[in-house]
Design a protein around this motif. Structure first.
Motif, PDB file in Angstrom:
ATOM      1  N   GLY A 137      36.390  54.356  33.462  1.00 17.22           N
ATOM      2  CA  GLY A 137      35.730  55.016  32.352  1.00 17.22           C
ATOM      3  C   GLY A 137      35.541  54.134  31.141  1.00 17.22           C
ATOM      4  N   SER A 138      36.020  52.877  31.212  1.00 16.22           N
ATOM      5  CA  SER A 138      35.824  51.940  30.105  1.00 16.22           C
ATOM      6  C   SER A 138      34.979  50.776  30.592  1.00 16.22           C
ATOM      7  CB  SER A 138      37.176  51.438  29.578  1.00 16.22           C
ATOM      8  OG  SER A 138      37.852  50.704  30.584  1.00 16.22           O
ATOM      9  N   GLY A 139      34.759  49.820  29.708  1.00 14.70           N
ATOM     10  CA  GLY A 139      33.882  48.700  30.049  1.00 14.70           C
ATOM     11  C   GLY A 139      34.567  47.641  30.874  1.00 14.70           C
ATOM     12  N   GLY A 140      35.327  48.002  31.871  1.00 12.69           N
ATOM     13  CA  GLY A 140      35.988  47.031  32.728  1.00 12.69           C
ATOM     14  C   GLY A 140      37.463  46.953  32.427  1.00 12.69           C
ATOM     15  N   GLY A 141      38.177  46.212  33.219  1.00 15.10           N
ATOM     16  CA  GLY A 141      39.593  46.010  32.966  1.00 15.10           C
ATOM     17  C   GLY A 141      40.484  46.486  34.081  1.00 15.10           C
ATOM     18  N   GLY A 142      39.978  47.223  35.043  1.00 12.57           N
ATOM     19  CA  GLY A 142      40.812  47.688  36.136  1.00 12.57           C
ATOM     20  C   GLY A 142      40.483  47.037  37.451  1.00 12.57           C
ATOM     21  N   GLY A 143      39.705  45.970  37.388  1.00  8.63           N
ATOM     22  CA  GLY A 143      39.300  45.326  38.623  1.00  8.63           C
ATOM     23  C   GLY A 143      38.110  46.030  39.231  1.00  8.63           C
ATOM     24  N   GLY A 144      38.046  46.022  40.565  1.00  4.21           N
ATOM     25  CA  GLY A 144      36.871  46.563  41.222  1.00  4.21           C
ATOM     26  C   GLY A 144      35.710  45.589  41.108  1.00  4.21           C
ATOM     27  N   MET A 145      34.498  46.097  41.297  1.00  6.73           N
ATOM     28  CA  MET A 145      33.324  45.228  41.261  1.00  6.73           C
ATOM     29  C   MET A 145      32.086  46.070  41.058  1.00  6.73           C
ATOM     30  SD  MET A 145      32.507  42.038  41.532  1.00  6.73           S
ATOM     31  CE  MET A 145      30.889  41.335  41.307  1.00  6.73           C
ATOM     32  N   SER A 146      31.154  45.575  40.250  1.00  2.58           N
ATOM     33  CA  SER A 146      29.862  46.232  40.100  1.00  2.58           C
ATOM     34  C   SER A 146      28.770  45.180  40.204  1.00  2.58           C
ATOM     35  CB  SER A 146      29.768  46.960  38.754  1.00  2.58           C
ATOM     36  OG  SER A 146      29.866  46.038  37.685  1.00  2.58           O
ATOM     37  N   PHE A 147      27.584  45.605  40.621  1.00  2.00           N
ATOM     38  CA  PHE A 147      26.430  44.713  40.716  1.00  2.00           C
ATOM     39  C   PHE A 147      25.317  45.283  39.848  1.00  2.00           C
ATOM     40  CE2 PHE A 147      28.817  43.963  44.583  1.00  2.00           C
ATOM     41  CZ  PHE A 147      28.829  42.573  44.662  1.00  2.00           C
TER      42      PHE A 147
END
Length: 573
Positions: free
Chosen positions: A361-371
Motif C-alpha cells: 500500500g506504499s511506494g515500495g519497501g516490502g520487496g516483490g516486483m512490478s513492471f
C-alpha cells in the motif's frame, strides 16, 4: 652539473678558433622527433641556455728566419727522418681531437635522451574518449569522462480520460530537464587490470539514491577474456547493451525499458565476458542495485541494499547471460548481428510476524516486483502501463499473490549495410510464484535508419552493440563539413495483460532525425505517436498491488490519445 656539462659539450661542438662574438641561445627538444629547435613550440621541452661562438681568422705575423750554418751530410738523414715523422704526429693529434669531440657529442646526446625520457614518463591526450593520462611503460592510465543530456518534451496530443476523486490529472506534462548528468573516472593498473566508476547526478527521477551506475574492477585475462566484480549492467538485450549516448532514438523501446532498464540494469555482482570481432558472450551472477529504493530500483526493500537489517530480508539475485555473433560480415560497414539473452531472477518479498506484507500500500519497501512502461518520453516519464506489485495480500489471504521469481528471454537482430540499418528485438518475461500460472509479459520493436551523409552504424566488439558515430566531414562554419545526418522510423509494442496480471497494452510509432556535428555531440529530434492503449483491466483503487493512485492513473489512459515532440542534446567526453 649535468646541464653544465651538456652546455660545455655543445659549445665545443659549435665553436672553433677564437671567439669574437658571443650570443646566448636557448635550445628546445621535441619529445617525439628528438629534434632540437631554437624556439619554443608544442611538444618541445627546454634543454638549456648555450653560448654560440663564431670563428674569426687569427692574426699572424711572418716569422723572421735566421740563416743557419750548413749542416753536414751526417746530420741530413736525422733531419729528414724528423721531417717525415711530423705529419704522422699531426694525424694522431687530429684523431685524438676528433675522438674527444665525438665522445663529447655522445655524452650530449645521452643527456638529451635522458631528458626526453623524463619528459615522456607521463603522456596526456584528449580524444573522443575523454581526457587520458598514461605512463610511458603502459602500467597505469587514468581518464576522466562524462556526459550531459539536456532534454525537452512538447505534448501536442494529450487526451487521456479525466481524473476523478483525489487523483492527480492523468495528462503528461510538457517541459525541459537534464535527462542525464554523469561524471566518471576509468583507467588501468599493471596493464591487465582496469576500473570504472560513474555517478549520475540526475538518476532516479530527481533523486540520487541510485546515482551509482558503473563501479567495478576488471581483470583482463587476455585481449578477449575478462572478469569483473562490482556494479555493472546486466548482459541482456541489444538495445540495453548500447550506451544511451549511441541510441538511435532518444529513449529505449518500451519492452527494453520495462523488463530491463526500469528495474535498474546496474546490479552488484561478478561477470565474465569473451569478445572477438565475430562473436561475443557475457554471463553474470548479480544481486540488487546499489542505493536505496527508488523509481529506478523497484525490486529492493526500503532500506536499500547498502543498509540491510533484520527486517530487510535476503537480497534478490539474478543469473543472466547473452550470446551474440555476426554470422555474415564483409567489413565493419556491412554485417548481420544476431543474438539471444536469458536470465533468471529470484525475488524477495518480506512479511511481518502477523503475516501482512511489509510496505504493501506504499511506494515500495516490502520487496516483490512490478513492471511499468511509459510512452517513450524523456521529460515526463510517468508510467501509463503498470502491473502493480506482483506480491500482494497477507499470508493468510487465500487470494494472495506472491512473485517468487521471473525468467526473461530475448532474441535480437541487427543488419548494417552501408548507410542503411535495421534493428529488431523480441522480449518475454515469465512470472513465477503463488497465484500465478504461466502468466507472461511480452514486447517487441523494429526500426530502420539511414545516414543521408553516407556514414554507417559503428560496432562495439566488447559490448556487441552500437558504438560512437564519427562523421565523415565534421561540421565547420566555413562550409567544408556538415556533420552526419540520420533519419529513422520504427514500431514499438508491449503487452502486460496476461492471466491475473492486467498491466495494460500499448503500441506506437516513432520517427527520428539525428544530427552529429562532431563525434562527441549529437542533436536528436523524435516524434512519438501512440496508436492504441488498452488498460481496461487496471483497478481504479489502491488494490491488487497498486498504490499511490497508480491503478487509477493506468486505468485513466484506456483508449487515450497521445503524441509528443521530443528533443535532446548529448555532449560527452
Amino acid at each position: 652539473m649535468r646541464i653544465f656539462k651538456q652546455a660545455l659539450a655543445l659549445s665545443l661542438v659549435l665553436s672553433a678558433g677564437v671567439v669574437s662574438d658571443v650570443m646566448a641561445l636557448e635550445l628546445y627538444v621535441d619529445t617525439n622527433t628528438k629534434q632540437i629547435f631554437a624556439e619554443p613550440g608544442p611538444g618541445r621541452v627546454l634543454l638549456g641556455t648555450f653560448v654560440k661562438s663564431e670563428d674569426v681568422p687569427a692574426k699572424t705575423e711572418t716569422p723572421k728566419v735566421r740563416s743557419a750554418p750548413s749542416q753536414t751530410s751526417a746530420e741530413s738523414p736525422s733531419k729528414t727522418e724528423s721531417a717525415e715523422l711530423t705529419p704522422s704526429r699531426k694525424d694522431q693529434t687530429t684523431e685524438v681531437a676528433d675522438k674527444a669531440a665525438n665522445e663529447n657529442l655522445a655524452d650530449k646526446v645521452s643527456v638529451l635522451e635522458e631528458r626526453v625520457k623524463e619528459a615522456e614518463k607521463v603522456h596526456m591526450e584528449f580524444d573522443d574518449r575523454g581526457l587520458h593520462f598514461k605512463t610511458k611503460d603502459g602500467n597505469f592510465s587514468f581518464a576522466v569522462n562524462g556526459r550531459i543530456q539536456p532534454a525537452a518534451q512538447y505534448n501536442f496530443i494529450n487526451d487521456p480520460n479525466p481524473a476523478f476523486g483525489h487523483s492527480t490529472p492523468n495528462e503528461l506534462n510538457s517541459g525541459a530537464n537534464i535527462r542525464r548528468a554523469r561524471l566518471g573516472v576509468e583507467g588501468t593498473f599493471f596493464k591487465i587490470w582496469d576500473y570504472k566508476f560513474e555517478f549520475d547526478f540526475s538518476r532516479g527521477n530527481g533523486t540520487v539514491a541510485s546515482g551509482i551506475t558503473d563501479a567495478f574492477v576488471r581483470l583482463n585475462h587476455t585481449d578477449a577474456l575478462s572478469y569483473k566484480i562490482g556494479s555493472f549492467k546486466e548482459p541482456f538485450s541489444l538495445e540495453e547493451a548500447a550506451s544511451n549516448r549511441f541510441l538511435t532514438f532518444i529513449e529505449r523501446h518500451m519492452a527494453v525499458n520495462s523488463f530491463v532498464d526500469n528495474p535498474n540494469t546496474y546490479k552488484t555482482g561478478i561477470g565474465v565476458n569473451y569478445a572477438v570481432p565475430r562473436w561475443q558472450t557475457g554471463i553474470a551472477f548479480q544481486t540488487e542495485p546499489v542505493g536505496g529504493w527508488s523509481s529506478a530500483s523497484t525490486s529492493v526493500n526500503a532500506n536499500g541494499n547498502q543498509s540491510r537489517n533484520n527486517g530487510s530480508g535476503d537480497t534478490g539475485w539474478t543469473a543472466i547471460g547473452r550470446i551474440t555473433g555476426r554470422p555474415w560480415m564483409e567489413d565493419e560497414t556491412k554485417f548481420l548481428h544476431v543474438g539471444i539473452s536469458a536470465g533468471h531472477t529470484d525475488v524477495n518479498t518480506q512479511y511481518r510476524a502477523d503475516g501482512t506484507m511489509v510496505g504493501e500500500g506504499s511506494g515500495g519497501g516490502g520487496g516483490g516486483m512490478s513492471f511499468t512502461a511509459f510512452p517513450g518520453t524523456n521529460v515526463d516519464r510517468t508510467n501509463i502501463l503498470n502491473t502493480g506489485n506482483l506480491s500482494n495480500g497477507a499470508l493468510t489471504d487465500p487470494n494472495r499473490r506472491q512473485i517468487s521469481s521471473f525468467d526473461r528471454y530475448g532474441a535480437e537482430s541487427w543488419l548494417v549495410y552501408g548507410p542503411f540499418s535495421a534493428q529488431a528485438e523480441f522480449l518475454r518475461t515469465n512470472i513465477n510464484g503463488v497465484g500465478y500460472d504461466n502468466e507472461h509479459l511480452t514486447g517487441y520493436y523494429g526500426f530502420v535508419s539511414y545516414f543521408l551523409t553516407g556514414e554507417s552504424k559503428a560496432y562495439h566488439v566488447r559490448n556487441g552493440a552500437a558504438n560512437r558515430i564519427k562523421p565523415k566531414k565534421p561540421f565547420n562554419w566555413n562550409g567544408s563539413g556538415f556533420g552526419a545526418w540520420e533519419v529513422a522510423a520504427g514500431y514499438d509494442y508491449i503487452d502486460m495483460n496476461s492471466g491475473v496480471i492486467r498491466g495494460g497494452r500499448a503500441s506506437m510509432f516513432r520517427f527520428g532525425l539525428n544530427w552529429y556535428p562532431h563525434s562527441n555531440v549529437k542533436f536528436q529530434n523524435n516524434i512519438v505517436y501512440l496508436l492504441d492503449i488498452d488498460t481496461s483491466g487496471a483497478p481504479t483503487t489502491d488494490t491488487q498491488g497498486y498504490s499511490g493512485g497508480a491503478g487509477a492513473r493506468t486505468r485513466g489512459w484506456d483508449n487515450g490519445d497521445f503524441a509528443a515532440f521530443l528533443s535532446q542534446i548529448t555532449v560527452d567526453f
